[in-house]
Design a protein around this motif. Structure first.
Motif, mmCIF file in Angstrom:
data_model
loop_
_atom_site.group_PDB
_atom_site.id
_atom_site.type_symbol
_atom_site.label_atom_id
_atom_site.label_comp_id
_atom_site.label_asym_id
_atom_site.label_seq_id
_atom_site.Cartn_x
_atom_site.Cartn_y
_atom_site.Cartn_z
ATOM 1 N N ALA A 14 0.829 -1.205 0.000
ATOM 2 C CA ALA A 14 0.000 0.000 0.000
ATOM 3 C C ALA A 14 0.862 1.253 0.000
ATOM 4 N N THR A 15 1.944 1.271 0.816
ATOM 5 C CA THR A 15 2.801 2.471 0.861
ATOM 6 C C THR A 15 3.444 2.724 -0.490
ATOM 7 N N ILE A 16 3.823 1.672 -1.200
ATOM 8 C CA ILE A 16 4.456 1.840 -2.521
ATOM 9 C C ILE A 16 3.502 2.541 -3.483
ATOM 10 N N SER A 17 2.237 2.142 -3.491
ATOM 11 C CA SER A 17 1.254 2.742 -4.396
ATOM 12 C C SER A 17 0.935 4.183 -4.010
ATOM 13 N N PHE A 18 0.723 4.429 -2.717
ATOM 14 C CA PHE A 18 0.432 5.798 -2.267
ATOM 15 C C PHE A 18 1.605 6.731 -2.576
ATOM 16 N N GLU A 19 2.831 6.254 -2.364
ATOM 17 C CA GLU A 19 4.013 7.070 -2.656
ATOM 18 C C GLU A 19 4.151 7.338 -4.156
ATOM 19 N N LYS A 20 3.772 6.352 -4.977
ATOM 20 C CA LYS A 20 3.846 6.510 -6.423
ATOM 21 C C LYS A 20 2.960 7.655 -6.896
ATOM 22 N N ALA A 21 1.774 7.761 -6.335
ATOM 23 C CA ALA A 21 0.862 8.843 -6.710
ATOM 24 C C ALA A 21 1.475 10.203 -6.396
ATOM 25 N N ILE A 22 2.108 10.318 -5.221
ATOM 26 C CA ILE A 22 2.739 11.586 -4.826
ATOM 27 C C ILE A 22 3.933 11.885 -5.724
ATOM 28 N N GLU A 23 4.697 10.853 -6.052
ATOM 29 C CA GLU A 23 5.889 11.015 -6.894
ATOM 30 C C GLU A 23 5.518 11.530 -8.284
ATOM 31 N N ILE A 24 4.435 11.008 -8.855
ATOM 32 C CA ILE A 24 3.999 11.452 -10.185
ATOM 33 C C ILE A 24 3.658 12.933 -10.167
ATOM 34 N N CYS A 25 2.956 13.365 -9.138
ATOM 35 C CA CYS A 25 2.584 14.783 -9.045
ATOM 36 C C CYS A 25 3.811 15.670 -8.872
ATOM 37 N N LYS A 26 4.797 15.202 -8.132
ATOM 38 C CA LYS A 26 6.032 15.979 -7.974
ATOM 39 C C LYS A 26 6.725 16.178 -9.320
ATOM 40 N N PHE A 81 -3.635 10.308 4.220
ATOM 41 C CA PHE A 81 -4.192 9.670 5.418
ATOM 42 C C PHE A 81 -3.824 8.188 5.462
ATOM 43 N N PHE A 82 -4.119 7.479 4.354
ATOM 44 C CA PHE A 82 -3.863 6.041 4.347
ATOM 45 C C PHE A 82 -2.374 5.715 4.214
ATOM 46 N N LEU A 83 -1.607 6.613 3.631
ATOM 47 C CA LEU A 83 -0.158 6.416 3.621
ATOM 48 C C LEU A 83 0.381 6.476 5.053
ATOM 49 N N GLY A 84 -0.102 7.453 5.815
ATOM 50 C CA GLY A 84 0.311 7.558 7.220
ATOM 51 C C GLY A 84 -0.110 6.335 8.024
ATOM 52 N N GLU A 85 -1.332 5.866 7.804
ATOM 53 C CA GLU A 85 -1.805 4.663 8.489
ATOM 54 C C GLU A 85 -0.952 3.440 8.115
ATOM 55 N N SER A 86 -0.583 3.350 6.827
ATOM 56 C CA SER A 86 0.216 2.210 6.372
ATOM 57 C C SER A 86 1.608 2.241 6.983
ATOM 58 N N TYR A 87 2.231 3.440 7.043
ATOM 59 C CA TYR A 87 3.538 3.578 7.711
ATOM 60 C C TYR A 87 3.432 3.108 9.164
ATOM 61 N N HIS A 88 2.347 3.500 9.816
ATOM 62 C CA HIS A 88 2.138 3.128 11.219
ATOM 63 C C HIS A 88 2.051 1.604 11.368
ATOM 64 N N LYS A 89 1.341 0.957 10.440
ATOM 65 C CA LYS A 89 1.146 -0.491 10.532
ATOM 66 C C LYS A 89 2.462 -1.261 10.372
ATOM 67 N N ILE A 90 3.415 -0.687 9.589
ATOM 68 C CA ILE A 90 4.683 -1.407 9.392
ATOM 69 C C ILE A 90 5.794 -0.794 10.254
ATOM 70 N N ASN A 91 5.375 0.025 11.253
ATOM 71 C CA ASN A 91 6.315 0.581 12.233
ATOM 72 C C ASN A 91 7.376 1.492 11.618
ATOM 73 N N GLU A 92 7.027 2.171 10.541
ATOM 74 C CA GLU A 92 7.943 3.164 9.967
ATOM 75 C C GLU A 92 7.434 4.551 10.375
ATOM 76 N N HIS A 93 7.554 4.844 11.672
ATOM 77 C CA HIS A 93 6.948 6.069 12.186
ATOM 78 C C HIS A 93 7.720 7.318 11.799
ATOM 79 N N LYS A 94 9.001 7.175 11.537
ATOM 80 C CA LYS A 94 9.785 8.344 11.152
ATOM 81 C C LYS A 94 9.280 8.910 9.838
#
Length: 521
Positions: free
Chosen positions: A483-495, A508-521
């Motif tokens: 999920a994080t890979i897909s959400f990040e891809k959308a942001i990357e395209i816009c950049k 929102f869901f990118l933040g939730e996904s980071y939380h689920k895999i313990n990548e809080h930084k």
């Protein structure tokens, strides 16, 4: 035999709904319904228009001298923005064609039906303007459930005493509905059309003489004849500024070295620019046996890029007039849709699988604006009008499905999903995959959604909305890393486009996904 009986029946229904509320209009409609000859229909239709226009002007405190004709009054209503643009267009069309009845000239009997269709459109709006109900129209035809209270919808987001899983589920549902609807209305995509409008907002266009490639000198007369027919018919559009035949003729006369045979795209571009137009039409006439084919190209005068090509076929020289009408309709709709795309900032309109009806497209946009104002009922009504104008146009079906879903009318939401799904055999692959994804959202699993989303993204990798959907489906499957890979891809395209991704749910869901895999930084 009349070929407009269905239009007359519809006008009878409107007349019955008046019941003495607007005596002048009721009187003219009764007269129109009884008329059987073509000229009488044209004249009576124009009288109905005059009654409505005069009444609107009176209501809006617009005064005119006795010498002002009907067109002048419509012009004033247009300038004052009192009447919606699509109704103004119907008024102009009705007024222009009906003059063939007021001042009898040669006309095509099929134009009588066009007048009645425009009159029906105007009356339907006029009755709403006068706040007169009782008309059996498409409006509300599919609506059998009580609309969802928007206050209740807003209340769903309140976290008071609600378990976190319910909040997340609710946010997930609403985000899917809202973001998918945004995609249906093309909010997050980039514009690929250049502006071809004049300073007055209209599209300027020049029609070049056609080339006779039939090998039959009898068709030489149609080189200028077909050009003149297109100029005449396209000039009826209020959106187009068409250079007239005399201007084209004078320009060709001034360039003695230019003849029909030497009229290449490069030469035509120079002539069009001299006429201060950025778009021109050139074409040719072919013949094989008893078949006639007319080819047309719509060309950018500045770049010589071909916007669009058309071809129509006929059997005899007698079909030339019908071929000209058909081509002018196709070209008019195409150019008007391009103007609407620019006006409403529609970034990704792939005409190959959308509508060729500018009327349907206009209704669709009005519905989109209503959706953005959280006026879901109005959005539903305009989507129904778009489908009535072009029943093969898929986007309004999808829009209706999510309008009904967000207003809590699940049965109707699924009904329109099923109606869209039935048409999947008639549309290209990309649109099929969108419909398949919609169907999987209601009736299948996230795994099925992922399958269709991946197929779609293989063909359209830069589509940020569908990267978001893929991330969302993976989130539902608890595949948080994917999920994080897909959400990040959308942001990357816009950049890469030099902008920020405007979809808040993606963050929102990118933040939730980071939380689920313990990548809080």
């Amino acid at each position: 035999m009349q070929n407009w009986s269905s239009e007359i029946q519809e006008l009878k229904n409107y007349n019955q709904s008046l019941s003495g509320k607007i005596p002048d209009l009721e009187k003219e409609l009764e007269r129109l319904i009884k008329v059987e000859d073509e000229i009488g229909v044209l004249v009576s239709s124009r009288r109905c228009l005059e009654v409505m226009v005069s009444d609107i002007c009176k209501n809006e405190s617009l005064t005119f001298s006795k010498t002002v004709v009907l067109k002048g009054k419509i012009d004033k209503l247009n300038r004052e923005k009192i009447i919606p643009e699509h109704i103004i267009t119907s008024m102009y069309n009705l007024n222009n064609i009906s003059t063939y009845g007021a001042h009898p000239k040669e006309f095509d009997s099929r134009q009588v039906r066009t007048v009645l269709i425009n009159l029906t459109t105007i009356i339907e709006w006029y009755l709403e303007y006068k706040n007169i109900g009782g008309v059996d129209t498409e409006k509300g035809k599919y609506e059998t459930e009580k609309p969802y209270d928007l206050k209740e919808l807003v209340h769903v987001f309140k976290p008071k005493r609600k378990p976190i899983i319910i909040i997340i589920s609710t946010v997930l549902f609403i985000s899917i509905v809202v973001i998918f609807a945004f995609d249906v209305f093309h909010i997050f995509n980039k514009n690929k059309f250049e502006d071809i409008r004049d300073s007055d907002g209209r599209i300027s266009i020049a029609v070049m003489p056609f080339q006779n490639l039939s090998g039959d000198t009898l068709y030489d007369v149609w080189q200028g004849g077909f050009q003149n027919l297109l100029i005449t018919t396209l000039s009826n559009s209020e959106e187009l500024s068409v250079r007239q035949y005399q201007a084209m003729y004078s320009l060709l006369e001034a360039n003695k070295n230019v003849n029909y045979a030497s009229l290449t795209p490069s030469v035509a571009s120079k002539l069009a620019l001299k006429l201060e137009t950025r778009t021109f039409i050139m074409g040719n006439i072919l013949k094989a046996g008893n078949k006639i084919r007319v080819n047309v190209q719509l060309v950018n005068a500045e770049t010589e890029e071909i916007y669009k090509t058309y071809q129509v076929n006929g059997n005899t020289e007698d079909d030339i007039f019908a071929l000209a009408d058909s081509l002018s309709g196709l070209i008019k709709n195409y150019l008007e849709i391009k103007k609407l795309i620019k006006k409403y900032d529609y970034h990704d309109y792939h005409e190959t699988f959308k509508t060729n009806s500018s009327e349907a497209f206009r209704y669709y946009i009005i519905g989109y604006n209503a959706f953005m104002d959280f006026d879901f009922q109005t959005s539903i009504e305009w989507a129904l009008k778009a489908i009535k104008a072009d029943s093969s146009y898929i986007s309004p079906y999808i829009g209706l499905s999510f309008n009904y879903s967000i207003t809590g009318q699940d049965k109707l939401a699924k009904k329109w999903c099923k109606l869209a799904y039935k048409k999947r055999g008639e549309i290209p692959l990309k649109e099929k995959l969108k419909v398949d994804h919609l169907n999987a959202y209601y009736f299948e699993t996230p795994n099925e959604q992922i399958k269709y989303l991946k197929q779609f993204l293989e063909m359209e990798e830069m589509n940020t909305i569908y990267w978001y959907f893929l991330g969302l489906a993976n989130y539902q499957q608890h595949k948080y890393k994917d999920a994080t890979i897909s959400f990040e891809k959308a942001i990357e395209i816009c950049k890469k486009w030099g902008s920020n991704y405007r979809n808040p749910w993606n963050y929102f869901f990118l933040g939730e996904s980071y939380h689920k895999i313990n990548e809080h930084k």
